[in-house]
Write a protein that holds these residues in place. Structure first.
Motif: not given
Ligand code: SAH
Length: 347
Positions: A77-92, A146-154
Motif C-alpha cells: 500500500t502506498k500512502f501520500l502523507l501531507q505535512f502542515h505546510d501542504g508539502k507531501m511525501v510518499e510512504g509504503v 487496520e489493513i494487515y492486522n499487524q504492527h510495522i515490524t521493520n
C-alpha cells in the motif's frame, strides 16, 4: 509559537513550573507525544482541561495526515502523507509472510538526481523534521494494524530523499523510534539507505550506529557510477570504500550493498568483478535490485541470463547475494518510483 514537538523535555518542564503545574506532567505529555503518538492536545485525556488549554495557547501541534492511499495487487500500500505546510511525501507498507515493512521518506524530493530514479526529477524541496519522520511511522503503523492486522515490524529509510543529507533530524527520529522510553523499536529492524555520503557514513560510525546500513552502490566503476549517480563526484568510490572499512571497524556490522542491474550499463562480467573487489575489505550482503521503470525511463532491466551470470561471479567470490523482489510496481510504489504527483487513487 513553538511546535510542542520541537522543544526539549527540560523546556517543557520549565514551562509547566512557570505555569504552576507539577513537573511530572511533563513526563505525561511526553508519553502522549512520543510513545502514544497523540495527534492533538485534546487526546491527552489524563491532563486537566485547563492544562490542555494552556498548552494550546502556547504551542502549536503539527501533525502529518494521510492525504491518499492506493493498494497494489500484491497488497503493498502506498500512502501520500501531507505535512502542515501542504508539502507531501510518499510512504509504503510492504506486507510479507510474517512482517510488515514500512518504507519511509527522509526528505521532500531529493537533491541527488540519480539517473534512474523518479524522485530525483522532483528536485529538492526541503528536509523533513524529525517529528515528521516519526509521524510517518505513527500514521503508517496505525494503518498497518487496520489493513494487515499487524504492527510495522521493520522500517527501511528507502523512500524519497537522502537520509544522510538530513543527518540531525534522522538521528533524532531514530532515537525516538528506538528509545526505550519512546517507541522502543529494535535498531536491528531499521535500515538506513544512503547513496554514499561519506561524511555521513563516518559520522554514523563515530556515534556507534546500531541500525542496519545499506549503500546504494549500483556500480563499482568510477566512470559508470559518476554517470548514473552524480553524488559520486563529491564522494569518490575509493573514499567511500575507506569510509565503509571505517564503519565496519567501528560498529562491527555487516554492510548491505544495493545493486540495481541496468541492462548494458552495469551488468557485465567485469562489473561483477569490480563489485566483488570493492566489497572485499568488509563483510557485505549484496542485494540485487531489479530496475523498475519510471515515467521517462532511460534504462532497461537486465535479462535473466546476464543477471544470473552476474550473480554467479559474485557467488564464486564468496559474496552473499540476495535478489530483492520489488513490490508495488503496478501502483508505482516500488524502489525509485516514488514521486509525489504519481499517486493515483482509483476509487
Ligand atoms: N537516497 C537513499 C535512499 C533512497 S533508497 C539511497 O540512495 O539509498 C531507494 C533505493 O531504490 C535506492 O537503492 C535507489 O538507488 C533505488 N532505486 C532508485 N530508482 C530505482 C529504480 N528505478 N528501480 C529500482 N530501484 C531504484
Amino acid at each position: 509559537m513553538k511546535d510542542i514537538r520541537d522543544i526539549h523535555f527540560t523546556e517543557l518542564e520549565s514551562f509547566l513550573q512557570e505555569n504552576g503545574e507539577k513537573r511530572f506532567r511533563a513526563k505525561q505529555i511526553w508519553t502522549w507525544l512520543w510513545k502514544r503518538g497523540a495527534g492533538s492536545f485534546d487526546e491527552m485525556t489524563d491532563l486537566s482541561v485547563a492544562l490542555r488549554t494552556k498548552l494550546q495557547e502556547n504551542f502549536t501541534f503539527h501533525r502529518a495526515e494521510i492525504a491518499g492511499e492506493v493498494q497494489s495487487k500484491d497488497k503493498t500500500t502506498k500512502f501520500l502523507l501531507q505535512f502542515h505546510d501542504g508539502k507531501m511525501v510518499e510512504g509504503v507498507l510492504i506486507p510479507s509472510k510474517d512482517r510488515v515493512t514500512a518504507c519511509l521518506s527522509t526528505q521532500i524530493g531529493c537533491p541527488l538526481h540519480c539517473a534512474f530514479c523518479a524522485t530525483g526529477t522532483m528536485g529538492f524541496i526541503r528536509n523533513l523534521h524529525y517529528s515528521e519522520v516519526v509521524d510517518e511511522y505513527i500514521l503508517l503503523n496505525n494503518r498497518a494494524q487496520e489493513i494487515y492486522n499487524q504492527h510495522i515490524t521493520n522500517i527501511v529509510f528507502m523512500g524519497m530523499g537522502e537520509p544522510l543529507l538530513n543527518f540531525d533530524n534522522m538521528m533524532t527520529a531514530i532515537d525516538i523510534l528506538t528509545g526505550k522510553d519512546y517507541f522502543g523499536l529494535s535498531p536491528a529492524r531499521i535500515t538506513l539507505s544512503t547513496a554514499g555520503i561519506i561524511k555521513g557514513i563516518k559520522a554514523l560510525a563515530d556515534r556507534g550506529f546500531r541500525c542496519g546500513l545499506a549503500i546504494s552502490l549500483h556500480s563499482a566503476d568510477p566512470t559508470v557510477r559518476g554517470q548514473i549517480m552524480p553524488v559520486t563526484e563529491g564522494n569518490p568510490l575509493h573514499e567511500l570504500q575507506s569510509a565503509l572499512v571505517y564503519y565496519h571497524q567501528k560498529t562491527g556490522e555487516r554492510i548491505t550493498i544495493e545493486y540495481l542491474l541496468l541492462s548494458k550499463v552495469n551488468d557485465s562480467e567485469k562489473a561483477a568483478e569490480q563489485l566483488a573487489k570493492f566489497c572485499r575489505p568488509f563483510p557485505v550482503k549484496i542485494n540485487i535490485i531489479e530496475y523498475n521503470s519510471t515515467p521517462d525511463s532511460l534504462f532497461h532491466k537486465s535479462d535473466p541470463t546476464r543477471r544470473q551470470r552476474f550473480i554467479d561471479i559474485l557467488e564464486r567470490c564468496n559474496m552473499v547475494v540476495n535478489i530483492r523482489q520489488s513490490k508495488g510496481q503496478d501502483i508505482a510504489a516500488a524502489c525509485g518510483q516514488l514521486v509525489k504527483n504519481q499517486l493515483r487513487i482509483d476509487n
